[in-house]
Design a protein around this motif. Structure first.
Motif, PDB file in Angstrom:
ATOM      1  N   THR A  76       0.837  -1.203   0.000  1.00 26.05           N
ATOM      2  CA  THR A  76       0.000   0.000   0.000  1.00 26.05           C
ATOM      3  C   THR A  76       0.872   1.254   0.000  1.00 26.05           C
ATOM      4  OG1 THR A  76      -1.431  -1.290   1.426  1.00 26.05           O
ATOM      5  CG2 THR A  76      -2.016   1.017   1.111  1.00 26.05           C
ATOM      6  N   MET A  77       1.815   1.291   0.945  1.00 28.52           N
ATOM      7  CA  MET A  77       2.692   2.443   1.102  1.00 28.52           C
ATOM      8  C   MET A  77       3.468   2.711  -0.185  1.00 28.52           C
ATOM      9  SD  MET A  77       3.513   4.472   3.632  1.00 28.52           S
ATOM     10  CE  MET A  77       3.647   3.811   5.265  1.00 28.52           C
ATOM     11  N   ASN A  78       4.033   1.650  -0.749  1.00 30.26           N
ATOM     12  CA  ASN A  78       4.865   1.804  -1.935  1.00 30.26           C
ATOM     13  C   ASN A  78       4.054   2.318  -3.126  1.00 30.26           C
ATOM     14  OD1 ASN A  78       7.405   1.705  -3.064  1.00 30.26           O
ATOM     15  ND2 ASN A  78       7.160  -0.381  -3.832  1.00 30.26           N
ATOM     16  N   ARG A  83       9.374   8.289  -3.660  1.00 33.34           N
ATOM     17  CA  ARG A  83      10.662   7.609  -3.685  1.00 33.34           C
ATOM     18  C   ARG A  83      10.849   6.976  -2.320  1.00 33.34           C
ATOM     19  NH1 ARG A  83      15.863   8.519  -2.563  1.00 33.34           N
ATOM     20  NH2 ARG A  83      17.404   7.527  -3.883  1.00 33.34           N
ATOM     21  N   TRP A  84      11.207   5.702  -2.291  1.00 37.74           N
ATOM     22  CA  TRP A  84      11.303   4.991  -1.010  1.00 37.74           C
ATOM     23  C   TRP A  84      12.450   4.018  -1.099  1.00 37.74           C
ATOM     24  CZ3 TRP A  84       7.157   1.183   1.312  1.00 37.74           C
ATOM     25  CH2 TRP A  84       7.469   0.983   2.670  1.00 37.74           C
ATOM     26  N   PHE A  85      13.516   4.299  -0.367  1.00 35.75           N
ATOM     27  CA  PHE A  85      14.666   3.405  -0.456  1.00 35.75           C
ATOM     28  C   PHE A  85      15.418   3.399   0.867  1.00 35.75           C
ATOM     29  CE2 PHE A  85      18.764   1.844  -1.967  1.00 35.75           C
ATOM     30  CZ  PHE A  85      18.338   0.778  -2.730  1.00 35.75           C
ATOM     31  N   GLY A  86      15.307   2.312   1.603  1.00 35.08           N
ATOM     32  CA  GLY A  86      16.116   2.133   2.798  1.00 35.08           C
ATOM     33  C   GLY A  86      15.744   3.015   3.973  1.00 35.08           C
ATOM     34  N   PRO A  88      12.492   4.260   6.815  1.00 32.05           N
ATOM     35  CA  PRO A  88      11.238   3.713   7.343  1.00 32.05           C
ATOM     36  C   PRO A  88      10.025   4.179   6.539  1.00 32.05           C
ATOM     37  CG  PRO A  88      12.596   4.547   9.136  1.00 32.05           C
ATOM     38  CD  PRO A  88      13.271   4.955   7.867  1.00 32.05           C
ATOM     39  N   LEU A  89      10.015   5.441   6.133  1.00 35.80           N
ATOM     40  CA  LEU A  89       8.873   5.947   5.374  1.00 35.80           C
ATOM     41  C   LEU A  89       9.349   6.568   4.066  1.00 35.80           C
ATOM     42  CD1 LEU A  89       6.675   7.565   8.162  1.00 35.80           C
ATOM     43  CD2 LEU A  89       6.211   5.474   6.886  1.00 35.80           C
ATOM     44  N   PRO A  90       8.486   6.582   3.047  1.00 30.93           N
ATOM     45  CA  PRO A  90       8.889   7.194   1.778  1.00 30.93           C
ATOM     46  C   PRO A  90       9.063   8.701   1.900  1.00 30.93           C
ATOM     47  CG  PRO A  90       6.697   6.197   1.619  1.00 30.93           C
ATOM     48  CD  PRO A  90       7.149   6.016   3.008  1.00 30.93           C
ATOM     49  N   GLU A  91       9.684   9.276   0.860  1.00 28.50           N
ATOM     50  CA  GLU A  91       9.949  10.711   0.909  1.00 28.50           C
ATOM     51  C   GLU A  91       8.694  11.546   0.727  1.00 28.50           C
ATOM     52  OE1 GLU A  91      13.031  11.558  -1.910  1.00 28.50           O
ATOM     53  OE2 GLU A  91      14.485  10.337  -0.814  1.00 28.50           O
ATOM     54  N   GLY A  92       7.769  11.042  -0.067  1.00 30.61           N
ATOM     55  CA  GLY A  92       6.542  11.802  -0.298  1.00 30.61           C
ATOM     56  C   GLY A  92       5.469  10.885  -0.857  1.00 30.61           C
ATOM     57  N   PHE A  93       4.277  11.415  -1.018  1.00 31.41           N
ATOM     58  CA  PHE A  93       3.170  10.580  -1.483  1.00 31.41           C
ATOM     59  C   PHE A  93       2.549  11.157  -2.748  1.00 31.41           C
ATOM     60  CE2 PHE A  93       3.626   9.788   3.016  1.00 31.41           C
ATOM     61  CZ  PHE A  93       3.656   8.415   3.040  1.00 31.41           C
ATOM     62  N   THR A  94       2.056  10.238  -3.580  1.00 30.20           N
ATOM     63  CA  THR A  94       1.480  10.665  -4.861  1.00 30.20           C
ATOM     64  C   THR A  94       0.457   9.627  -5.321  1.00 30.20           C
ATOM     65  OG1 THR A  94       1.962  11.065  -7.173  1.00 30.20           O
ATOM     66  CG2 THR A  94       3.418   9.556  -6.064  1.00 30.20           C
ATOM     67  N   ALA A 280       8.464   0.775 -12.979  1.00 30.85           N
ATOM     68  CA  ALA A 280       8.761   1.202 -11.609  1.00 30.85           C
ATOM     69  C   ALA A 280       8.043   0.276 -10.627  1.00 30.85           C
ATOM     70  CB  ALA A 280       8.286   2.629 -11.408  1.00 30.85           C
ATOM     71  N   PRO A 281       8.715  -0.118  -9.538  1.00 31.00           N
ATOM     72  CA  PRO A 281       8.069  -1.002  -8.571  1.00 31.00           C
ATOM     73  C   PRO A 281       6.798  -0.396  -7.977  1.00 31.00           C
ATOM     74  CG  PRO A 281      10.259  -0.316  -7.817  1.00 31.00           C
ATOM     75  CD  PRO A 281      10.115   0.135  -9.216  1.00 31.00           C
ATOM     76  N   GLN A 282       6.759   0.937  -7.864  1.00 28.40           N
ATOM     77  CA  GLN A 282       5.553   1.569  -7.321  1.00 28.40           C
ATOM     78  C   GLN A 282       4.366   1.331  -8.241  1.00 28.40           C
ATOM     79  OE1 GLN A 282       8.555   3.082  -7.604  1.00 28.40           O
ATOM     80  NE2 GLN A 282       8.768   4.799  -6.187  1.00 28.40           N
ATOM     81  N   SER A 283       4.629   1.345  -9.550  1.00 27.24           N
ATOM     82  CA  SER A 283       3.568   1.125 -10.516  1.00 27.24           C
ATOM     83  C   SER A 283       3.028  -0.297 -10.391  1.00 27.24           C
ATOM     84  CB  SER A 283       4.137   1.377 -11.910  1.00 27.24           C
ATOM     85  OG  SER A 283       3.160   1.239 -12.870  1.00 27.24           O
ATOM     86  N   ILE A 284       3.951  -1.261 -10.190  1.00 23.17           N
ATOM     87  CA  ILE A 284       3.534  -2.652 -10.003  1.00 23.17           C
ATOM     88  C   ILE A 284       2.706  -2.779  -8.730  1.00 23.17           C
ATOM     89  CG2 ILE A 284       4.373  -4.997  -9.622  1.00 23.17           C
ATOM     90  CD1 ILE A 284       6.897  -4.125 -11.205  1.00 23.17           C
TER      91      ILE A 284
END
Lengths: 322, 286
Positions: A76-78, A83-86, A88-94, A280-284
């Motif tokens: 869900t989060m991804n 951008r989310w890499f290493g 705890p939480l991603p940099e921003g949401f879209t 992009a993994p987020q798209s998947i």
């Protein structure tokens, strides 16, 4: 140790209840006196260490559930992450990835194919399965045992095992990769499932109803249409929903028999995950979210009519509404 | 029409479903069996089977699959028994947990694989949590290896085994154990002497179904494992033969071997049950 602990907890509770207002106190002490022998019996039944055991079992259970929940939360989060890499939480949401997944994976087409396949499988397996279940429940005919075996085997043999010879035959007769082929392939586990859910359901319907209908001149079809079918609605609903949920998630058979234009959502998701790096993994994960939302919606609807155990295997007990 | 043939006449209602399954299940199986004895590249009747058991890319797949399926079955069934006993009373908490457990089963292995790749991946929440708690300091490798596939088999297989075993456990009349308790049996004795004998048929069934499901692992072995190496399971070999080298004859041979190994193990388990316990096969009120 266990016993001492429990009694010491119980006594202050009773004392506290006695300090409260009249009404509360009487009610609490009544409950206390009613619960006391039950609690004592419980204590005697469970030896020392049984509390530790219970903590262990529940702990393992909660660890498992938390992991599954977090795994779903990751997806869900991804799917909403910029951008989310290493971290705890991603940099921003879209919401951008949902639009991209819709375009990249041609989800409109995929969803339409899924609706066609699932709809056809549910309708066909009920149309063919309910009469068969009726015959198995009521009629005696030669080869009944053999028929039972043919209906049981597809539920015992895993799809991967029979999927490959089945796909071979479908490609040989020119149905491989077509919508018909995918629907026929998915009927193999669904049809026996409907039959085995419906047979006990039909068995418990009073056979006198049939005799009565026959006395008034109904043939098998009329009896079926006007007497049996209305009584079977709850069972058919339950069986249909179970087949629906299982067909949405049926990967192997669809994967073996589908062509590029006849992929259902779960197969499209597999190809997307398989070729991670291309998209992009987020798209998947956005696509995974769409799949998850559709599945869980139907699971929730199904759970209104069936018990959780029925989603897993064929039932021992008749569906609700008996 | 006389009544007797009409009773038989109703039996024809089974025909459409039967025809469909014979055409789609029985015939393909028979055809596959026949095809497996007609090797594409010529050779003797048994050339495919000889190839399967001599080629180093083929026969080890059976061992690899067993290495995954046997531990997965043991974990899933073994953990399900205490869990089902803890949740056998229909309280709100147990209903809620049962409801939650349905989710991983219905979501399916593909979605679990996708979620696991991020969650257990080197930068996912699980390794992050392990590092933050100081439980493990090296790089956590739980995807693209044996462990990834095993974990996915547990995530999808445990709820399945649990729900099956729960339905068997709740089918046993609890007054039987309570009677034993009155006669002085402790919880372990109640389990060992009352529940277990009644549960054995159900447990065997659950173990068979769990094993067969784990043995036919496919999407997670590709997505979470090493499809060319450590998790090259039988179904991958069959898939490659059929859809990558288009050798349907060899693919059928692999599928037949796969089915045969499953049959062998299931027959072994059922046989072991018979040796272990003989009596009524339905647990419960009797």
């Amino acid at each position: 140790m266990n016993r001492a602990n429990k009694t010491s907890v119980a006594t202050p509770a009773a004392a506290m209840a006695a300090h409260n207002g009249d009404f509360m106190a009487t009610q609490a002490s009544q409950r206390q006196s009613a619960a006391a022998p039950e609690a004592r019996r419980k204590m005697r039944r469970e030896g020392p260490g049984s509390r530790l055991w219970r903590v262990l079992v529940w702990g393992a259970m909660i660890f498992f559930l938390v992991n599954v929940a977090l795994m779903i939360a990751t997806v869900t989060m991804n799917s909403f992450a910029t951008r989310w890499f290493g971290t705890p939480l991603p940099e921003g949401f879209t919401l951008h990835w949902y639009a991209q997944a819709w375009r990249d994976f041609q989800l409109a087409d995929v969803l339409w194919v899924t609706v066609e396949v699932v709809g056809a499988v549910v309708l066909l397996s009920i149309a063919l399965g309910v009469p068969a279940a009726y015959a198995l429940a009521r009629a005696q005919f030669p080869g009944k045992k053999l028929a039972m075996l043919v209906f049981l085997l597809p539920l015992m043999v895993p799809p991967v095992t029979y999927g490959i010879p089945m796909a071979t035959v479908l490609y040989k007769v020119g149905l491989g990769g077509t919508l018909t082929g995918v629907i026929l392939a998915n009927l193999v586990p669904s049809l026996p499932f409907v039959i085995l859910v419906m047979t006990p359901f039909i068995e418990q319907i009073d056979p006198n109803l049939e005799s009565a209908a026959r006395i008034f001149g109904a043939n098998t079809f009329k009896y079926f249409r006007h007497v049996l079918l209305p009584l079977l609605v709850p069972g058919i609903l339950a069986a249909g929903l179970l087949v629906l949920v299982r067909t949405i998630g049926m990967f192997e058979l669809t994967f073996f028999t589908a062509g590029p234009d006849t992929q259902t959502l779960v197969v499209a998701l597999y190809y997307a995950v398989f070729s991670t790096g291309v998209r992009a993994p987020q798209s998947i994960d956005a696509m995974a979210m769409i799949y998850m939302a559709i599945t869980l919606l139907w699971v929730l609807i199904a759970l209104q009519f069936v018990s959780p155990t029925q989603l897993v295997s064929r039932v021992k007990e008749a569906p609700k509404g008996e | 029409m006389t009544p007797a043939p009409r009773a038989d006449g109703r039996g024809w209602l089974v025909a459409p479903a039967l025809v469909c399954l014979v055409a789609m299940f029985v015939y393909p199986f028979a055809y596959g069996l026949f095809l497996s004895f007609q090797p594409m590249e010529g050779g003797g009747v048994f050339a495919n089977y000889l190839k399967f058991f001599s080629e180093p890319t083929l026969w080890p797949t059976v061992i690899i699959t067993l290495k995954l399926a046997v531990p997965a079955t043991l974990i899933n069934v073994g953990a399900s028994i205490p869990a089902a006993f803890a949740l056998r009373k229909s309280t709100r908490a147990s209903k809620f947990v049962t409801m939650l457990l349905v989710i991983p089963v219905t979501l399916g292995t593909v979605l679990i694989a996708d979620g696991m790749l991020t969650y257990y991946g080197p930068n996912g929440w699980f390794p992050q949590a392990l590092h933050a708690l100081g439980l493990y300091h090296d790089e956590v490798r739980l995807t693209h290896n044996f462990w990834g596939v095993l974990i996915s088999l547990v995530i999808s297989g445990f709820p399945f085994a649990f729900l099956l075993i729960l339905s068997y456990v709740t089918g046993i009349d609890p007054t039987l154990a309570r009677a034993a308790g009155t006669l002085g049996a402790g919880p372990w004795q109640q389990f060992r002497l009352i529940y277990l004998p009644l549960l054995v048929p159900g447990l065997t069934m659950a173990a068979c179904l769990s094993f067969v499901q784990a043995f036919s692992v496919f999407p997670s072995a590709v997505l979470l494992g090493v499809p060319a190496g450590a998790t090259r399971v039988v179904s991958i070999a069959a898939y490659e033969a059929a859809f990558e080298s288009y050798d349907y004859s060899l693919a059928s041979c692999v599928a037949i071997v796969m089915g045969f190994v499953q049959l062998l193990i299931v027959a072994g388990m059922l046989g072991a049950r018979r040796a272990f316990y003989s009596g009524p096969t339905t647990g419960g009120k009797g």
